[in-house]
Design a protein around this motif. Structure first.
Motif, PDB file in Angstrom:
ATOM      1  N   VAL A   1      -9.703   2.727   6.635  1.00 56.30           N
ATOM      2  CA  VAL A   1      -8.501   2.462   6.154  1.00 56.30           C
ATOM      3  C   VAL A   1      -7.590   3.502   6.456  1.00 56.30           C
ATOM      4  N   THR A   2      -6.334   3.255   6.464  1.00 56.86           N
ATOM      5  CA  THR A   2      -5.074   4.292   6.774  1.00 56.86           C
ATOM      6  C   THR A   2      -4.231   4.215   5.636  1.00 56.86           C
ATOM      7  N   LEU A   3      -4.324   5.330   4.565  1.00 55.19           N
ATOM      8  CA  LEU A   3      -3.640   5.149   3.330  1.00 55.19           C
ATOM      9  C   LEU A   3      -3.026   6.382   3.249  1.00 55.19           C
ATOM     10  N   PRO A   4      -1.736   6.561   2.601  1.00 56.83           N
ATOM     11  CA  PRO A   4      -1.146   7.714   2.302  1.00 56.83           C
ATOM     12  C   PRO A   4      -1.716   8.250   0.944  1.00 56.83           C
TER      13      PRO A   4
ATOM     14  N   ALA B   1       0.758  -1.064   0.076  1.00 58.79           N
ATOM     15  CA  ALA B   1      -0.020  -0.133  -0.015  1.00 58.79           C
ATOM     16  C   ALA B   1       0.793   1.259  -0.122  1.00 58.79           C
ATOM     17  N   TRP B   2       2.008   1.237   0.486  1.00 56.61           N
ATOM     18  CA  TRP B   2       2.815   2.439   0.619  1.00 56.61           C
ATOM     19  C   TRP B   2       3.837   2.308  -0.362  1.00 56.61           C
ATOM     20  N   GLY B   3       3.795   1.509  -1.669  1.00 58.17           N
ATOM     21  CA  GLY B   3       4.835   1.300  -2.582  1.00 58.17           C
ATOM     22  C   GLY B   3       4.884   2.632  -3.411  1.00 58.17           C
ATOM     23  N   TYR B   4       4.028   3.356  -3.700  1.00 59.05           N
ATOM     24  CA  TYR B   4       4.276   4.512  -4.525  1.00 59.05           C
ATOM     25  C   TYR B   4       4.779   5.466  -3.662  1.00 59.05           C
ATOM     26  N   ARG B   5       4.331   5.694  -2.469  1.00 60.79           N
ATOM     27  CA  ARG B   5       4.902   6.718  -1.446  1.00 60.79           C
ATOM     28  C   ARG B   5       6.366   6.525  -1.375  1.00 60.79           C
ATOM     29  N   LEU B   6       6.987   5.254  -1.439  1.00 63.66           N
ATOM     30  CA  LEU B   6       8.301   4.987  -1.004  1.00 63.66           C
ATOM     31  C   LEU B   6       9.329   5.464  -2.291  1.00 63.66           C
ATOM     32  N   SER B   7       8.805   4.808  -3.619  1.00 64.83           N
ATOM     33  CA  SER B   7       9.279   4.912  -4.676  1.00 64.83           C
ATOM     34  C   SER B   7       9.471   6.472  -5.174  1.00 64.83           C
TER      35      SER B   7
ATOM     36  N   CYS C   1       1.838  12.374  -3.928  1.00 67.14           N
ATOM     37  CA  CYS C   1       1.845  13.053  -4.900  1.00 67.14           C
ATOM     38  C   CYS C   1       3.046  12.871  -5.631  1.00 67.14           C
ATOM     39  N   VAL C   2       2.892  13.107  -7.061  1.00 67.41           N
ATOM     40  CA  VAL C   2       3.973  12.888  -8.058  1.00 67.41           C
ATOM     41  C   VAL C   2       5.206  14.180  -7.540  1.00 67.41           C
ATOM     42  N   GLU C   3       4.796  15.174  -7.207  1.00 70.31           N
ATOM     43  CA  GLU C   3       5.673  16.244  -6.956  1.00 70.31           C
ATOM     44  C   GLU C   3       6.667  16.054  -5.668  1.00 70.31           C
ATOM     45  N   GLY C   4       6.311  14.791  -5.111  1.00 70.44           N
ATOM     46  CA  GLY C   4       7.215  14.310  -4.046  1.00 70.44           C
ATOM     47  C   GLY C   4       6.816  14.287  -2.497  1.00 70.44           C
ATOM     48  N   TRP C   5       5.685  14.990  -2.177  1.00 71.55           N
ATOM     49  CA  TRP C   5       4.998  14.873  -0.784  1.00 71.55           C
ATOM     50  C   TRP C   5       4.315  13.939  -0.605  1.00 71.55           C
ATOM     51  N   SER C   6       3.665  13.417   0.444  1.00 72.53           N
ATOM     52  CA  SER C   6       3.060  12.318   0.809  1.00 72.53           C
ATOM     53  C   SER C   6       2.887  12.338   2.430  1.00 72.53           C
ATOM     54  N   LYS C   7       1.511  12.093   2.738  1.00 71.01           N
ATOM     55  CA  LYS C   7       1.220  11.973   4.244  1.00 71.01           C
ATOM     56  C   LYS C   7       0.131  10.748   4.187  1.00 71.01           C
ATOM     57  N   ALA C   8       0.239   9.751   5.148  1.00 65.72           N
ATOM     58  CA  ALA C   8      -0.770   9.021   5.593  1.00 65.72           C
ATOM     59  C   ALA C   8      -2.259   9.706   6.150  1.00 65.72           C
TER      60      ALA C   8
ATOM     61  N   ALA D   1     -17.600  12.896  -2.295  1.00 70.16           N
ATOM     62  CA  ALA D   1     -16.840  11.672  -2.298  1.00 70.16           C
ATOM     63  C   ALA D   1     -15.570  11.462  -3.230  1.00 70.16           C
ATOM     64  N   ARG D   2     -14.749  10.772  -2.867  1.00 67.16           N
ATOM     65  CA  ARG D   2     -13.461  10.669  -3.935  1.00 67.16           C
ATOM     66  C   ARG D   2     -12.941   9.402  -3.704  1.00 67.16           C
ATOM     67  N   ILE D   3     -11.865   9.083  -4.467  1.00 67.45           N
ATOM     68  CA  ILE D   3     -11.390   7.640  -4.476  1.00 67.45           C
ATOM     69  C   ILE D   3     -10.180   7.598  -3.760  1.00 67.45           C
ATOM     70  N   ILE D   4      -9.799   6.596  -2.964  1.00 63.45           N
ATOM     71  CA  ILE D   4      -8.848   6.498  -2.127  1.00 63.45           C
ATOM     72  C   ILE D   4      -8.318   4.879  -2.437  1.00 63.45           C
ATOM     73  N   ALA D   5      -6.891   4.526  -2.872  1.00 65.75           N
ATOM     74  CA  ALA D   5      -6.632   3.294  -3.260  1.00 65.75           C
ATOM     75  C   ALA D   5      -4.938   3.192  -2.941  1.00 65.75           C
ATOM     76  N   PRO D   6      -4.688   2.012  -2.563  1.00 70.07           N
ATOM     77  CA  PRO D   6      -3.420   1.629  -2.157  1.00 70.07           C
ATOM     78  C   PRO D   6      -2.561   1.881  -3.279  1.00 70.07           C
ATOM     79  N   ASN D   7      -1.038   2.247  -3.128  1.00 69.64           N
ATOM     80  CA  ASN D   7      -0.122   2.191  -4.196  1.00 69.64           C
ATOM     81  C   ASN D   7      -0.524   2.959  -5.540  1.00 69.64           C
ATOM     82  N   ARG D   8      -1.077   4.098  -5.155  1.00 64.67           N
ATOM     83  CA  ARG D   8      -1.391   5.031  -6.449  1.00 64.67           C
ATOM     84  C   ARG D   8      -1.042   6.538  -6.376  1.00 64.67           C
ATOM     85  N   PRO D   9      -0.512   6.841  -7.595  1.00 69.62           N
ATOM     86  CA  PRO D   9      -0.261   8.355  -7.425  1.00 69.62           C
ATOM     87  C   PRO D   9      -1.474   9.301  -7.156  1.00 69.62           C
ATOM     88  N   GLY D  10      -1.264  10.320  -6.371  1.00 72.59           N
ATOM     89  CA  GLY D  10      -2.096  11.142  -5.794  1.00 72.59           C
ATOM     90  C   GLY D  10      -3.199  11.776  -6.968  1.00 72.59           C
ATOM     91  N   VAL D  11      -2.558  11.932  -8.197  1.00 65.95           N
ATOM     92  CA  VAL D  11      -3.278  12.553  -9.245  1.00 65.95           C
ATOM     93  C   VAL D  11      -4.496  11.498  -9.799  1.00 65.95           C
TER      94      VAL D  11
END
Length: 384
Positions: free
Chosen positions: A281-284, A67-73, A287-294, A362-372
């Motif tokens: 769920v707790t998911l981050p 779930a945190w894969g994109y946040r790390l990469s 963002c493609v610009e580099g910031w992230s937060k769960a 309403a919005r989508i939140i999914a694991p291992n996905r770019p924020g956009v």
């Protein structure tokens, strides 16, 4: 009256460096670290591009875990690219005299080598500094950033591999701590070289530590140079695109209904969604610009909505936003994400109703996905 041109043109007025460390040993020492940073940046950039713009062969098979894969990469991508900036500047300083050595061209082979170096330097400068501008969301150019940045990344990788292949004997000769090229240099050069390398390492470390906190939240207290702080924003979570900027107003959501398409299509109001079983769920947000937060999200599992519409298990899901314009107004989600139990149509953020800037109603939140691709202001969800 005829003017006689001089037979030999004077050299161009480039700055002259008199330091003793413009040598192959110093260039190799800096190049090792720079090459590692560029390699990490390139590989993680490929991961980001594939997740954001998957090729047809992978469009329905991308992994939703970890779930945190994109946040790390993506955090590594921006951190390594930022660290590479001072390393590249020092590398160019060490080889500067050779870039303008006379004669400029000695043979066809020499001309090709210099051409490859010119491509390498130009692509490296463009790639790193355009990426740096992107982290600040500043685009002082007329072209689209993503495709050009991606193409330039391949150009940089190819020219770097070619350069390493051409310079392999020289690199090998100066790779170890004591190499033949260093034995004839003045004794003071070793101390000067160590000082230069320590200063370069300190500069790269400083810019990394003072920017990495935007994604590595334990370091957020040192987040002095990053364009984003992970705690700044509504509900303590940053946003890139506000409701006002997207053209989503109170009027446009007043009579909001969600349309779910499939063999048994239906519509639901916000109250209907609230009455369904809720999942937390707790998911981050990464963002493609580099910031992230769960953050803690609450809502209805997307797969439950799709099952109610009779959507096939392996169907691609098209999600449409209320926003009036934008490159990501429509998003296609592979079944690996849509069927993941962590993927929600979120209605609440950290226990409170979604704010407008975070995607109300309403919005989508999914694991291992770019924020956009975590679509906000969702209005339609259709099985393709």
């Amino acid at each position: 009256m005829k003017l006689r041109l001089p037979l030999r043109l004077p050299p161009p007025p480039f700055p002259a460096f008199s330091g003793r460390l413009h040598d192959a040993r110093t260039a190799t020492a800096v190049g090792r670290v720079l090459g590692a940073a560029v390699a990490v940046c390139f590989v993680t950039g490929l991961v980001s591009h594939v997740l954001q713009h998957p090729p047809a062969a992978l469009a329905d098979g991308l992994p939703s875990r970890p779930a945190w894969g994109y946040r790390l990469s993506q955090g590594l991508h921006v951190a390594s690219g930022t660290a590479a900036v001072p390393l590249l500047l020092v590398k160019l300083w060490t080889v500067y005299p050779r870039l303008f050595a006379r004669p400029l061209l000695r043979s066809v082979r020499h001309a090709l080598e210099r051409l490859s170096v010119a491509v390498l330097v130009a692509s490296a400068l463009f790639e790193l500094f355009s990426g740096l501008f992107n982290t600040a969301q500043w685009y002082p150019w007329p072209f689209s950033f993503v495709p050009v940045h991606y193409a330039a990344g391949w150009l940089l990788a190819g020219s770097l591999l070619l350069h390493v292949a051409v310079k392999a004997p020289e690199i090998a000769a100066h790779w170890r701590r004591r190499s033949p090229g260093t034995l004839s240099l003045p004794a003071g050069d070793a101390t000067d070289r160590r000082s230069l390398l320590l200063a370069t390492g300190a500069a790269a470390g400083a810019v990394t530590l003072t920017t990495a906190g935007q994604s590595l939240t334990p370091l957020k207290g040192l987040d002095l140079l990053a364009p984003r702080h992970p705690d700044h924003g509504e509900e303590g979570l940053p946003v890139n695109r506000t409701a006002a900027r997207a053209g989503v107003t109170a009027e446009s959501v007043r009579d909001w209904k969600l349309y779910v398409g499939g063999p048994r299509p239906y519509e639901m109001t916000l109250d209907d969604l609230r009455a369904m079983p809720q999942t937390e769920v707790t998911l981050p947000i990464a963002c493609v610009e580099g910031w992230s937060k769960a953050a803690r999200w609450t809502g209805v599992r997307v797969r439950d909505l799709l099952d109610r519409a009779g959507a096939p298990e392996g169907a691609l899901i098209r999600v449409t936003s209320l926003e009036r314009h934008g490159a990501y107004r429509v998003m296609v989600m592979p079944h690996t994400y849509a069927r993941d139990p962590l993927t929600l149509l979120a209605l609440r953020l950290d226990g409170r109703e979604l704010p407008p800037d975070h995607g109300y109603p309403a919005r989508i939140i999914a694991p291992n996905r770019p924020g956009v691709l975590q679509t906000k202001w969702v209005s339609r969800m259709e099985a393709l």
